[in-house]
Motif scaffolding. Structure first.
Motif, PDB file in Angstrom:
ATOM      1  N   ASP B  98       0.881  -1.169   0.000  1.00  0.00           N
ATOM      2  CA  ASP B  98       0.000   0.000   0.000  1.00  0.00           C
ATOM      3  C   ASP B  98       0.923   1.225   0.000  1.00  0.00           C
ATOM      4  O   ASP B  98       1.634   1.469   0.978  1.00  0.00           O
ATOM      5  N   PRO B  99       0.908   2.013  -1.083  1.00  0.00           N
ATOM      6  CA  PRO B  99       1.863   3.139  -1.163  1.00  0.00           C
ATOM      7  C   PRO B  99       1.798   4.043   0.065  1.00  0.00           C
ATOM      8  O   PRO B  99       2.811   4.619   0.458  1.00  0.00           O
ATOM      9  N   ALA B 100       0.630   4.142   0.656  1.00  0.00           N
ATOM     10  CA  ALA B 100       0.507   5.009   1.828  1.00  0.00           C
ATOM     11  C   ALA B 100       1.417   4.558   2.965  1.00  0.00           C
ATOM     12  O   ALA B 100       1.831   5.357   3.803  1.00  0.00           O
ATOM     13  N   ASP B 101       1.730   3.255   3.016  1.00  0.00           N
ATOM     14  CA  ASP B 101       2.638   2.771   4.062  1.00  0.00           C
ATOM     15  C   ASP B 101       4.067   3.250   3.860  1.00  0.00           C
ATOM     16  O   ASP B 101       4.890   3.160   4.762  1.00  0.00           O
ATOM     17  N   PHE B 102       4.358   3.723   2.654  1.00  0.00           N
ATOM     18  CA  PHE B 102       5.730   4.075   2.336  1.00  0.00           C
ATOM     19  C   PHE B 102       5.881   5.556   2.064  1.00  0.00           C
ATOM     20  O   PHE B 102       6.796   6.004   1.426  1.00  0.00           O
ATOM     21  N   ASP B 103       4.913   6.293   2.561  1.00  0.00           N
ATOM     22  CA  ASP B 103       4.993   7.739   2.520  1.00  0.00           C
ATOM     23  C   ASP B 103       5.135   8.254   1.107  1.00  0.00           C
ATOM     24  O   ASP B 103       5.561   9.387   0.897  1.00  0.00           O
ATOM     25  N   SER B 104       4.817   7.442   0.141  1.00  0.00           N
ATOM     26  CA  SER B 104       4.800   7.931  -1.227  1.00  0.00           C
ATOM     27  C   SER B 104       3.355   8.310  -1.517  1.00  0.00           C
ATOM     28  O   SER B 104       2.428   7.636  -1.084  1.00  0.00           O
ATOM     29  N   PHE B 105       3.222   9.361  -2.219  1.00  0.00           N
ATOM     30  CA  PHE B 105       1.923   9.645  -2.792  1.00  0.00           C
ATOM     31  C   PHE B 105       1.566   8.514  -3.744  1.00  0.00           C
ATOM     32  O   PHE B 105       2.383   8.089  -4.549  1.00  0.00           O
TER      33      PHE B 105
END
Lengths: 321, 321, 321, 321, 321, 321
Positions: B98-105
């Motif tokens: 989940d990109p949100a877990d990796f602080d990426s937009f």
């Protein structure tokens, strides 16, 4: 009748208009004659005025902080504009002045700001905080003091009603910005914005020429604010018979004690909760903007683009808009 | 499959989940055997991991900045939590993360932020400023760079898409707050908010492990930003055949060069226009809030109320919410 | 005819000699009569002068920045020496003044400094740098501006030609010191010395009374200097059809942006190359020495050993030589 | 036989070459066995080395500050390069080392520096100063100490002979720059350059591992330097039977006490004579350049362009030349 | 006859009483007439006085630093109280003044302070220190200088006898506090308290208007104090034929060089022995208390509770007692 | 049985003696075995200790803050001394320890300090202040808390009873020094010395390992102290039916809020009364002396003359006495 504000006066101008009397002194010249040395003010600044050949009754009939009507003419003396008076009297017709010219809130503006505060505090979801707000808002004597309090002796919001305006502005901006960030307890933030400067009611003595009270100088508005919160909580606990939540109380105290943001600006603790960090930055933004705008508006130089050098901030400000 | 973020890992926990590979090294132990020393990351922090008995092919198959899937177990060593790996592979199924877990937009968030910027720039009343905005927004190569740029190497917004998010947030807050103050040219303020950090596109090299470029270290994003503005204005002047208003250009340059607010923070000039003062304060507010929130979220202590002492800000932060 | 410099004037001295007119104002006294309030200057300082019973034509016939011939007498008023004028006229005979008395370079000194700069730039071994120097030295309009530019508004080198002298002195000292240290690219250092303050041409408005331009205040000479370098490189690239080496460009930009040596002195980056460190220290040495010498030479006290306390440097200076 | 300097060592490299022994300790491991923990040095840096299974005779046969010849292999342990030794012995063949590798002046360089100092002091026109120089230069014991003194414990010129080199360099630069400025008494300046750091002879204890003496820590080289000057003047006065000029003595004392330039750097007085201002700036320039060059040369990172972050100066340095 | 101190003078008051003459100047007015511009002082402050229609003999008959008897009347001019004199003469009857009014020690107070110092030094148990004290106390010329020395040019103890009083007070407080703490060598502490400010004897030129000597400005009382100690030790060694213990000498030198407590206050070394830390704090306490008391006592405002704002300490002081 | 204090332990020493358990953790090694990682303390310092092959019952049977008896042997590991334990048990025989070894006041010392405080407060002449003292001294619960409170978490007086000792010492020194200066209200000063740090009772949580309470971190001991004073005054007013003098209350509040002496040390107001200035300096003197003495006593280096470099004060301390 149109009125020239202090920062628009020019050399050699005839005057027939009201000012606020910021200070008065009676002096004796080398020939033994008496004269009055006065300071006249409006929201744009302050100017020195002289009434030659005065007597004690001239001195007695006007009071510091009052509005006065003056006759006279401006003159440059040693590079500074001053007024040579031919007459000065207490203002009799209050309609002659527009409160907006004197940086005072008029009643309407004060009502609007107070209304906004009441709306926000009344809409808090946290019961303890909403009830605490009611303790303050039901206290008529407190409301009277709040309406006339200044938020400062110089710089930003340094006029009766200034504290009310600063408080309302801060609460409204916190309402807009608070929800944009994670983890912010907006109710807590808003109550902190309401409380943060209340100690100024007792720090600054109200009246014409603003000055600090003894308590203000010895104890300071931050500690006074914590004392006012303590009194209000005691009242609420007496009313409800319930103890106020102790952690919530510490959070509110923290918002007050840390709102200057740095120890060297007089906060005994650094902001350590996310609400305290946010409150400090919005408070600082409003203080700085209002203060810089006031420097621009009260600037007296002829230069169209730049104010004079402002020693307190180490720069000139661009004033062309 | 649920994933434990770095700051929620506990001692003795089995792991079977993805991370971002922040760094990799191959080492030789005292007995001559090889092992991998890795740094694994997500948006909540970074953790060291070891793969004993590794060989060169283990080192080769994974790349810095990539997502990896790991098997292993956490362990406290000399007071610090680390991971002893039993397996590590490049991530094959992108749906696993989940990109949100990796602080990426993710793409959606980036689209929304970019859309907000486009709306605001497109609605400016000042023709020169609106046209200048179009020069940037029509430049596909620029937009590509903006979408993946970070706003910092550490602290706040230090992830691909961070610059986009910070820029959009700032412009939205300036839109809300700007009109509350006298003398603010809101169009000018909004264009300044758009421009202020664009130089970071060339200051920070994109990719897995963020770092400064040579140009970033030698020249810095403030001067690079002025150069980017100069290029865009030259393009606009070539397009329109009209000179860009010179005073407006100086105002925009001033917004860029002064936005850090103080000389010691790398601004070669102090904010001297009311828009520059406002931009600095809103920028500072967003940087500080975002940075403090990130410290709270990536804190690893067991203490429920307080983070560890944060040396960069000289205090612990309250993390109970 | 011998001339008494400002810092050698004593009480009760008759005057019949030239000055530079630094400022003029017309004022009205308490009796309604007009008088001129002037500032007269030479390289050793500034003194106030008054012409009583003046009229508008007296005010009109002299211009700020011009040389004037005055008649009058010195007098101490409230502890400060001033001049009571009996006559003042524009200077008609230019031979009457010695440019050296007015801190202006005469043509000969300017030619020598420019010649030294041309020699050094012409002798660079690095082709790109030598060609870049030629772009500047072939630009007649640039050379005109350089000859009359000041290096400061107050303190050291604050006179037309000051920038030229400071630049030539710096290049000569870099030529002497640069080769003493390992790893120094002397060509790069010398070009950096040439470029470092060029932005002052547009930061300070030339003419009698020195002052900052709007661009100077909003953008500053460091960023302007980078812009001037960019323009020159573009010209060179157009001339040669070759791209200027990008790393060399960054090195030159770094020399400009870091030459103040510390962020709090307005450099957005700290010196990070050995040439930048050296340039900063030689620049600082020349600025400090020249500034302290100017304080000693313009000191007005009667004390033979010590100047007055100099607030800007927090000490008195020993002036006995 | 070629020798790899400390800052060029890489992981897994066999070693058979000399180092200087900077420190030695004997330790007991968890199994009760003894091992040596050593620090090996050359001019480019310091590295930790271990000799497993050592006994007391291994420890006794080598001395701190001596040259040693080692056999062993480099290895990365916990991210840091170290050496695992298989043998270590005192160096028997002095020809094996090149003094330049160990940042010591060889005899030739020392002779050259001392010769330069003697030439300059011998050529002073001021009789008192030239005679004072002779008092120092005739003192064989002083010359012995000067030849082996370090100018610092860490950073620049931190090696035997460093004080001699720094003093000679400073005097040569003062000779080149001094005459460029008005009012500079070059003889006074040159004697100040000779004297300014002599107190370091007694502040730093000579020998292998540099450290401060008790007197150095309690009194400091600035006050010690004034005491050394006092002793030399007393000797001169006894020799000549003439009093040394008292104002000249104060000027020399002032050059010593003010040469750090600022109170917070340990100068009890600020530079107040033009010679003191100049001496401070040239001293600072040489100290900074030499120190930064040493950081670049002893840097251990693989990065080709930049050194590691240097905490003492708050930046990385560009090392590509 | 009762005397009104400077800080109790009010507007329009007739005067017939003594002052100390702090400064005198002769001036010429616009009509060519001469007048005297004087500064009159007592321990509570300084006031400007004018004698109109004066001639050169009026100027000659009075000397700076002397007591004078004046006739005249106070008057407010431009907001400041001054005295218009009708007569001024040197004081002929020394009984007319009370030394306590002029912040000078009278002979009795000086004797008491000196006696206290002698008692303490005579009672030291450490032979070397007691003998060292005797070297100073047997030196009649030194004692003469000590009796009239000031401890400062402005602020605390800035009057003849001030150094004696400050030294005695410090030694008495060290005697009371020293034994309360572990590890304090009280004899060493007391000798340090005696020595710490002795250099002020040569730093400040004695006489009416206090000022720094050349040696004071170039070298400073800290280094001068170390030189005085060196001279005394040499005398003692010559007397006894024994070397003074070298570690004890370093300890005493350290007490002198570190007593300002911080580098930025002019101490070239930080206090590093427990005696030096204690001496610094007691010295600082006495300096601050005495200085603040002097600000309160010389305050001229009408406000009963607060002094004027004191820029040197950034606050007003409470003066109601 | 004699006991070796922490700062006298040497390598390879057998141990059979008590310590205080400052911290305990249970860990798993790479082979899966458990071990205890402990911190053992006495008044001279803290040392790490390991118990290999431990189980959960070993961990459970000892508590942080308790006294423990240990068997084991010291060993240097990576340059630091630690203890390898062979046994550890709760202390059963309290006679085995001497409280003085653990920096705790024994009951006798606490009684003496409390007695001194009671004597001083009981002897105040000012009725309001003496009665206020009685409110505190009659409050048994308060006295219990005061006896066990620490004055700090680290540095000086960081042990149960430390607040009591610091308060008594300060009051005794104020009694000795206060009367030496003019205008000091000694009763007010003594009550201020009693009150100044009382807030620390609630700022620091008592018990083995000292730490700040939530209230301590959010509000701080200065504001808590003002709240405690408010509660006591309310009690006194209820008891007597008389209002406490309002100016006296402000003076006491001022002594509390200003006692850190500077804003950057957490005082929201600067000392503005002479008593506040004196209290701050005596408090600072006691804090600094006690803290430096503690650094000397807990120093672990072998150097006989100097402690290690102490980063918090930027220097080494002389420890030879």
């Amino acid at each position: 009748m149109s009125r020239t504000p202090v920062n628009r006066l020019v050399d050699g101008q005839s005057l027939d208009q009201p000012f606020r009397l910021a200070d008065k002194q009676i002096r004796v010249n080398r020939q033994g004659g008496k004269y009055l040395l006065l300071k006249l003010a409006d929201r744009t600044g302050t100017i020195v005025a002289m009434l030659w050949n005065a007597d004690d009754s001239d001195y007695e009939k006007i009071d510091r902080g009052d509005y006065v009507h003056v006759l006279g003419r401006t003159q440059v003396h040693q590079g500074t504009l001053q007024i040579i008076l031919t007459g000065i009297d207490p203002l009799t017709d209050k309609d002659e002045i527009d409160p907006a010219d004197f940086d005072s809130f008029d009643a309407g503006a004060a009502d609007a700001a107070l209304g906004s505060i009441q709306n926000i505090l009344g809409s808090l979801n946290n019961d303890s905080l909403r009830q605490l707000g009611e303790v303050f808002l039901r206290d008529e004597s407190f409301l009277q003091q709040l309406r006339v309090a200044s938020a400062a002796v110089t710089n930003h919001h340094a006029y009766p009603g200034g504290l009310l305006r600063h408080t309302a502005d801060l609460m409204e901006m916190c309402q807009a910005i608070g929800p944009r960030y994670d983890r912010v307890d907006v109710d807590l933030l808003l109550m902190g914005a309401f409380l943060h400067d209340l100690g100024k009611i007792h720090e600054i003595s109200p009246g014409g020429e603003l000055s600090y009270t003894d308590r203000g100088q010895l104890v300071g508005h931050i500690v006074i604010g914590v004392q006012m919160l303590g009194t209000a909580i005691a009242k609420l606990e007496a009313d409800t018979g319930q103890p106020f939540p102790s952690e919530l109380r510490m959070q509110l105290e923290h918002l007050i004690v840390s709102h200057h943001g740095q120890l060297e600006f007089g906060s005994p603790r650094l902001p350590a909760t996310i609400e305290a960090v946010l409150l400090h930055h919005v408070d600082n933004l409003d203080a700085k903007l209002t203060s810089y705008l006031s420097m621009i508006e009260s600037d007296l130089t002829n230069n169209e683009n730049w104010t004079n050098y402002q020693p307190s901030i180490g720069r000139k400000l661009w004033k062309k808009s």
